[in-house]
Structure formats: C-alpha cells, structure tokens
Design a protein around this motif. Structure first.
Motif, PDB file in Angstrom:
ATOM      1  N   ARG A  89       3.411 -17.557 -24.005  1.00  0.00           N
ATOM      2  CA  ARG A  89       2.598 -16.409 -24.423  1.00  0.00           C
ATOM      3  C   ARG A  89       1.513 -16.113 -23.384  1.00  0.00           C
ATOM      4  O   ARG A  89       0.838 -17.028 -22.905  1.00  0.00           O
ATOM      5  N   GLY A  90       1.374 -14.833 -23.047  1.00  0.00           N
ATOM      6  CA  GLY A  90       0.355 -14.423 -22.102  1.00  0.00           C
ATOM      7  C   GLY A  90       0.765 -14.514 -20.646  1.00  0.00           C
ATOM      8  O   GLY A  90      -0.017 -14.140 -19.769  1.00  0.00           O
ATOM      9  N   SER A  91       1.977 -14.996 -20.362  1.00  0.00           N
ATOM     10  CA  SER A  91       2.402 -15.150 -18.971  1.00  0.00           C
ATOM     11  C   SER A  91       3.572 -14.248 -18.618  1.00  0.00           C
ATOM     12  O   SER A  91       4.212 -14.441 -17.589  1.00  0.00           O
ATOM     13  N   LEU A  92       3.869 -13.247 -19.474  1.00  0.00           N
ATOM     14  CA  LEU A  92       5.019 -12.386 -19.221  1.00  0.00           C
ATOM     15  C   LEU A  92       4.873 -11.616 -17.923  1.00  0.00           C
ATOM     16  O   LEU A  92       5.846 -11.431 -17.179  1.00  0.00           O
ATOM     17  N   ALA A  93       3.661 -11.157 -17.593  1.00  0.00           N
ATOM     18  CA  ALA A  93       3.465 -10.352 -16.389  1.00  0.00           C
ATOM     19  C   ALA A  93       3.758 -11.136 -15.115  1.00  0.00           C
ATOM     20  O   ALA A  93       4.071 -10.552 -14.079  1.00  0.00           O
ATOM     21  N   ARG A  94       3.689 -12.466 -15.197  1.00  0.00           N
ATOM     22  CA  ARG A  94       3.929 -13.285 -14.007  1.00  0.00           C
ATOM     23  C   ARG A  94       5.384 -13.738 -13.896  1.00  0.00           C
ATOM     24  O   ARG A  94       5.740 -14.446 -12.956  1.00  0.00           O
ATOM     25  N   GLN A  95       6.208 -13.337 -14.858  1.00  0.00           N
ATOM     26  CA  GLN A  95       7.599 -13.768 -14.868  1.00  0.00           C
ATOM     27  C   GLN A  95       8.483 -12.772 -14.129  1.00  0.00           C
ATOM     28  O   GLN A  95       8.132 -11.614 -13.926  1.00  0.00           O
ATOM     29  N   ARG A  96       9.656 -13.258 -13.751  1.00  0.00           N
ATOM     30  CA  ARG A  96      10.635 -12.380 -13.123  1.00  0.00           C
ATOM     31  C   ARG A  96      11.230 -11.416 -14.151  1.00  0.00           C
ATOM     32  O   ARG A  96      11.395 -11.746 -15.304  1.00  0.00           O
ATOM     33  N   PHE A  97      11.563 -10.225 -13.683  1.00  0.00           N
ATOM     34  CA  PHE A  97      12.126  -9.223 -14.581  1.00  0.00           C
ATOM     35  C   PHE A  97      13.522  -9.605 -15.052  1.00  0.00           C
ATOM     36  O   PHE A  97      14.056  -8.971 -15.964  1.00  0.00           O
ATOM     37  N   SER A  98      14.134 -10.614 -14.431  1.00  0.00           N
ATOM     38  CA  SER A  98      15.482 -11.014 -14.828  1.00  0.00           C
ATOM     39  C   SER A  98      15.517 -11.585 -16.239  1.00  0.00           C
ATOM     40  O   SER A  98      16.587 -11.730 -16.823  1.00  0.00           O
ATOM     41  N   ARG A  99      14.366 -11.918 -16.791  1.00  0.00           N
ATOM     42  CA  ARG A  99      14.332 -12.427 -18.167  1.00  0.00           C
ATOM     43  C   ARG A  99      14.399 -11.308 -19.201  1.00  0.00           C
ATOM     44  O   ARG A  99      14.507 -11.585 -20.392  1.00  0.00           O
ATOM     45  N   LEU A 100      14.330 -10.066 -18.741  1.00  0.00           N
ATOM     46  CA  LEU A 100      14.408  -8.912 -19.635  1.00  0.00           C
ATOM     47  C   LEU A 100      15.672  -8.115 -19.328  1.00  0.00           C
ATOM     48  O   LEU A 100      16.182  -8.154 -18.205  1.00  0.00           O
ATOM     49  N   PRO A 101      16.198  -7.407 -20.309  1.00  0.00           N
ATOM     50  CA  PRO A 101      17.372  -6.555 -20.045  1.00  0.00           C
ATOM     51  C   PRO A 101      17.085  -5.562 -18.931  1.00  0.00           C
ATOM     52  O   PRO A 101      16.044  -4.901 -18.914  1.00  0.00           O
ATOM     53  N   GLN A 102      18.024  -5.460 -18.010  1.00  0.00           N
ATOM     54  CA  GLN A 102      17.911  -4.591 -16.854  1.00  0.00           C
ATOM     55  C   GLN A 102      19.062  -3.586 -16.857  1.00  0.00           C
ATOM     56  O   GLN A 102      20.001  -3.711 -17.639  1.00  0.00           O
ATOM     57  N   PRO A 103      19.013  -2.583 -15.989  1.00  0.00           N
ATOM     58  CA  PRO A 103      20.180  -1.700 -15.853  1.00  0.00           C
ATOM     59  C   PRO A 103      21.445  -2.494 -15.537  1.00  0.00           C
ATOM     60  O   PRO A 103      21.400  -3.517 -14.853  1.00  0.00           O
ATOM     61  N   SER A 104      22.561  -2.030 -16.063  1.00  0.00           N
ATOM     62  CA  SER A 104      23.875  -2.669 -15.889  1.00  0.00           C
ATOM     63  C   SER A 104      23.989  -3.992 -16.632  1.00  0.00           C
ATOM     64  O   SER A 104      24.844  -4.808 -16.313  1.00  0.00           O
ATOM     65  N   THR A 105      23.108  -4.219 -17.616  1.00  0.00           N
ATOM     66  CA  THR A 105      23.242  -5.380 -18.494  1.00  0.00           C
ATOM     67  C   THR A 105      23.463  -4.882 -19.928  1.00  0.00           C
ATOM     68  O   THR A 105      23.386  -3.690 -20.194  1.00  0.00           O
ATOM     69  N   ILE A 106      23.741  -5.820 -20.834  1.00  0.00           N
ATOM     70  CA  ILE A 106      24.049  -5.471 -22.216  1.00  0.00           C
ATOM     71  C   ILE A 106      23.001  -6.066 -23.141  1.00  0.00           C
ATOM     72  O   ILE A 106      22.617  -7.230 -22.996  1.00  0.00           O
ATOM     73  N   ILE A 107      22.526  -5.268 -24.083  1.00  0.00           N
ATOM     74  CA  ILE A 107      21.621  -5.725 -25.131  1.00  0.00           C
ATOM     75  C   ILE A 107      22.437  -5.917 -26.405  1.00  0.00           C
ATOM     76  O   ILE A 107      22.984  -4.952 -26.947  1.00  0.00           O
ATOM     77  N   ALA A 108      22.569  -7.149 -26.858  1.00  0.00           N
ATOM     78  CA  ALA A 108      23.256  -7.448 -28.116  1.00  0.00           C
ATOM     79  C   ALA A 108      22.186  -7.594 -29.186  1.00  0.00           C
ATOM     80  O   ALA A 108      21.529  -8.634 -29.298  1.00  0.00           O
ATOM     81  N   SER A 109      21.984  -6.545 -29.962  1.00  0.00           N
ATOM     82  CA  SER A 109      20.849  -6.484 -30.878  1.00  0.00           C
ATOM     83  C   SER A 109      21.260  -6.746 -32.316  1.00  0.00           C
ATOM     84  O   SER A 109      22.384  -6.442 -32.733  1.00  0.00           O
ATOM     85  N   SER A 110      20.326  -7.303 -33.075  1.00  0.00           N
ATOM     86  CA  SER A 110      20.482  -7.361 -34.517  1.00  0.00           C
ATOM     87  C   SER A 110      20.444  -5.936 -35.062  1.00  0.00           C
ATOM     88  O   SER A 110      19.978  -5.011 -34.391  1.00  0.00           O
ATOM     89  N   PHE A 111      20.914  -5.760 -36.289  1.00  0.00           N
ATOM     90  CA  PHE A 111      21.032  -4.410 -36.837  1.00  0.00           C
ATOM     91  C   PHE A 111      20.600  -4.433 -38.292  1.00  0.00           C
ATOM     92  O   PHE A 111      21.343  -4.846 -39.176  1.00  0.00           O
ATOM     93  N   THR A 112      19.364  -4.017 -38.542  1.00  0.00           N
ATOM     94  CA  THR A 112      18.823  -4.068 -39.899  1.00  0.00           C
ATOM     95  C   THR A 112      18.164  -2.776 -40.352  1.00  0.00           C
ATOM     96  O   THR A 112      18.038  -2.547 -41.557  1.00  0.00           O
ATOM     97  N   SER A 113      17.742  -1.926 -39.413  1.00  0.00           N
ATOM     98  CA  SER A 113      16.915  -0.774 -39.777  1.00  0.00           C
ATOM     99  C   SER A 113      17.062   0.345 -38.752  1.00  0.00           C
ATOM    100  O   SER A 113      17.412   0.087 -37.589  1.00  0.00           O
ATOM    101  N   PRO A 114      16.782   1.598 -39.139  1.00  0.00           N
ATOM    102  CA  PRO A 114      16.746   2.685 -38.154  1.00  0.00           C
ATOM    103  C   PRO A 114      15.701   2.454 -37.067  1.00  0.00           C
ATOM    104  O   PRO A 114      15.811   3.018 -35.975  1.00  0.00           O
ATOM    105  N   ILE A 115      14.714   1.631 -37.353  1.00  0.00           N
ATOM    106  CA  ILE A 115      13.664   1.367 -36.369  1.00  0.00           C
ATOM    107  C   ILE A 115      14.205   0.589 -35.180  1.00  0.00           C
ATOM    108  O   ILE A 115      13.655   0.667 -34.074  1.00  0.00           O
ATOM    109  N   ASP A 116      15.292  -0.165 -35.367  1.00  0.00           N
ATOM    110  CA  ASP A 116      15.879  -0.942 -34.271  1.00  0.00           C
ATOM    111  C   ASP A 116      16.149  -0.064 -33.053  1.00  0.00           C
ATOM    112  O   ASP A 116      15.698  -0.355 -31.941  1.00  0.00           O
ATOM    113  N   SER A 117      16.882   1.006 -33.273  1.00  0.00           N
ATOM    114  CA  SER A 117      17.273   1.887 -32.166  1.00  0.00           C
ATOM    115  C   SER A 117      16.058   2.577 -31.561  1.00  0.00           C
ATOM    116  O   SER A 117      15.964   2.734 -30.332  1.00  0.00           O
TER     117      SER A 117
END
Length: 342
Positions: A89-117
């Motif tokens: 917690r609090g160190s996200l800005a110092r991390q590599r962007f590879s830990r977050l979904p990037q272009p040409s990657t896939i997000i496999a998301s849970s599906f519970t609410s219209p708010i998800d999308s």
C-alpha cells in the motif's frame, strides 16, 4: 428459501444467484428519497450526454474517462480500495506498469453489477466482450451493452446472427487497448465464482491475463436477478456513498499449443479425471470450471490456465468456486419469476 435449495452449490452451500437484501432506511426514508430524486436526473443527464454524444466525438481517452468518473461520482462512488498482488500500500507509483493491465493484454473480471464495466472503462478503457458457456470465441460489445448485460437474463448460446471472434484477432485489431472478458458469462451476487467459459483460451500463446475482482460495500448494488432496474437504481442512488474493493492479481499467461500426442494424452487424462472426480462429494476446481464445457475439448495446459484464473479470482474476492453456471442461472431465473408471479 428451501424451494431454491437446488441452486446452492453442493460442496460449499453457497447461493450465488440470490439477491442481497437491502438495509431498511427506517426514519431516514424521507432523506434518502430526497437524495434519490436529486441524483436520478443528474445521472440520466450525464449518462445520456456521454453515451449519445461524447463517446462518438474524437475526444482523447482522458476526457472520456473524466466523464465516466463524473457518472460514477453522482451516486457517491468515489472510495476505491485498490490492491495489487505484490505491491505494498502506498507504493503503487514506484512500481512497474507491468503489474497493471496494459494494451494487448486481457482483463478477466468478476461479473456482479453494471458498475463493473463502468469502473473498468474509467480506469483501463478496454474493449468489452461477451462470453458464452460453450464457445471459445467472444462477441465484441460496447460499454453500454456491457452495462445492460448485467441487468439482463443469462444466455447459454449467442443470439442468431451474432459474429464471434477469437481474442487473438481482437488483440491484433485493437493493439492499443486491453480486452475485458467476463468468463463467468452472467452476473452473481459476488459470493462465488461460477463455471468458466473457455473463451479465455482463444487468445494467442503467452498473452497475459490479469484477474480483476470487484466487490461492493454495500453489496446490494449487485444484480444477480435480471430485470431489477428499479431496485438497482434505488440502491445505487439512495445511499450517500459506495465503496469498491478492487483486487488485481499477477498476470497469467495463456498456454502454448500442445502437440497431437499431448492432446491425445490430455483427452484420456481429462476423461478419467472427470470420472474419478464425479464420484466425490462436492466439486473440485476442475469440475467447477468444466461443468459446462466438454472436458475432452480442453488440454491439460488449458485446463490448468482456467484453474489458475478461477483460483485467482476466488482468492482476490475471498470467495470459493462453485459447481454452478449459466444453465443453472437460467433455471433459477425461471423459478424466481414463477414464484414472484404467484
């Protein structure tokens, strides 16, 4: 609820299709009613402005995301509890962007609410897709369609005339965007992970998949029962604030294609594993994932990949996989509607 006992998972007792009851407003009913009446026209105005006008204009992604955050802010969704695997917690800005979904990657998301999308669009601006239990290919859809699908009934098969494509094709066509997939194919109340569609396997080998879990407090903004438009809007707009708990797992790579001999061996392995597992009480992770897909259609490495994504979503959401899927949801909705009409 005994009449719906067949829609509970046998191994865990989890009922993923029951709507979560709302807390009574009590003496605050006049106040929450006023809050609802003030917010509703604002939400309708901002949503109509975006979906009818702004999304078709050549605006930058930041301008569109700002409008989406404005829509999220109307019902008081501004508290986001975000955690990423392997990041303090609090160190996200110092991390590599590879830990977050990037272009040409896939997000496999849970599906519970219209708010998800809506939240995924405001953060990652992905291309949304619809998955079906028996299809490896997906249907490209718009953000508005993705939102409305969370309020509609489940579909076992794509409607006639629907054009399905591989995830690998979508990544080639839209290399600057991530692809959002809802592998459960239909919404739940967030208390379990349904059987997966094999659609994640249509991506090219070594494509990175990021499991993303979204949970809400209060949980009554989930929409496991289709058609609950009024109930959803009331629960969304009558509360002073909502919190989204977002968890992102480390990426999982899609498997390399196996040789013909390996595929033949995996056929036999999956077949006999299924026979052994079916004799046990409850359901193993493999059974849960394959409850709606033919086991022979998946190789060992493909089955392992789906297992990993399912386990990651379950761990992130602090829930368990269940041996239920879209077919069970269809039967539940039919029983629910029939009971409500009495």
């Amino acid at each position: 609820m005994e009449k719906y006992s067949q829609f509970r998972d046998r191994g865990t007792g989890i009922a993923p299709f029951f709507p979560i009851p709302s807390q009574s407003s009590g003496a605050y009913l006049p106040l929450v009613t006023l809050l609802f009446l003030v917010r509703l026209p604002l939400l309708v105005t901002f949503a109509a402005t975006y979906f009818l006008v702004l999304q078709w204009m050549p605006l930058g992604s930041w301008a569109k995301k700002a409008m989406l955050w404005l829509i999220l802010g109307v019902p008081g969704i501004w508290w986001i509890d975000l955690q990423i695997d392997g990041v303090r917690r609090g160190s996200l800005a110092r991390q590599r962007f590879s830990r977050l979904p990037q272009p040409s990657t896939i997000i496999a998301s849970s599906f519970t609410s219209p708010i998800d999308s809506l939240y995924l669009a405001a953060i990652f601006d992905p291309l949304f897709t619809a998955s079906y239990p028996h299809a490896r290919k997906v249907e490209p859809i718009s953000l508005l369609t993705a939102i409305l699908r969370a309020l509609r009934g489940p579909l076992e098969h794509p409607p006639p005339g629907t054009e399905l494509v591989d995830l690998s094709t979508l990544i080639q066509q839209y290399p600057s965007r991530a692809i959002a997939v809802f592998p459960e194919c239909t919404t739940t109340n967030g208390r379990g992970i349904l059987a997966f569609s094999p659609s994640l396997l249509s991506a090219s080998p070594s494509t990175r998949i990021y499991p993303v879990s979204l949970r809400y407090t209060p949980g009554d903004v989930t929409t496991p029962v289709p058609g609950a438009y009024r109930r959803f809007l009331w629960n969304l707009l009558s509360r002073h604030t909502h919190c989204i708990r977002v968890r992102i797992a480390e990426s999982i790579q899609t498997p390399e294609p196996e040789s013909a001999n390996a595929s033949a061996n995996s056929y036999a392995t999956n077949y006999f594993d299924t026979l052994q597992d079916s004799s046990r009480d409850g359901a193993s992770n493999g059974d849960r994932l394959l409850s709606e897909a033919k086991p022979a259609a998946l190789s060992v490495s493909e089955k392992k990949t789906l297992d990993q994504v399912c386990e990651a979503l379950a761990r992130l959401g602090r829930v368990k996989p269940v041996a239920l899927g879209v077919k069970d949801k269809v039967a539940f909705v039919q029983a629910w509607v029939k009971h409500r009409r009495r």
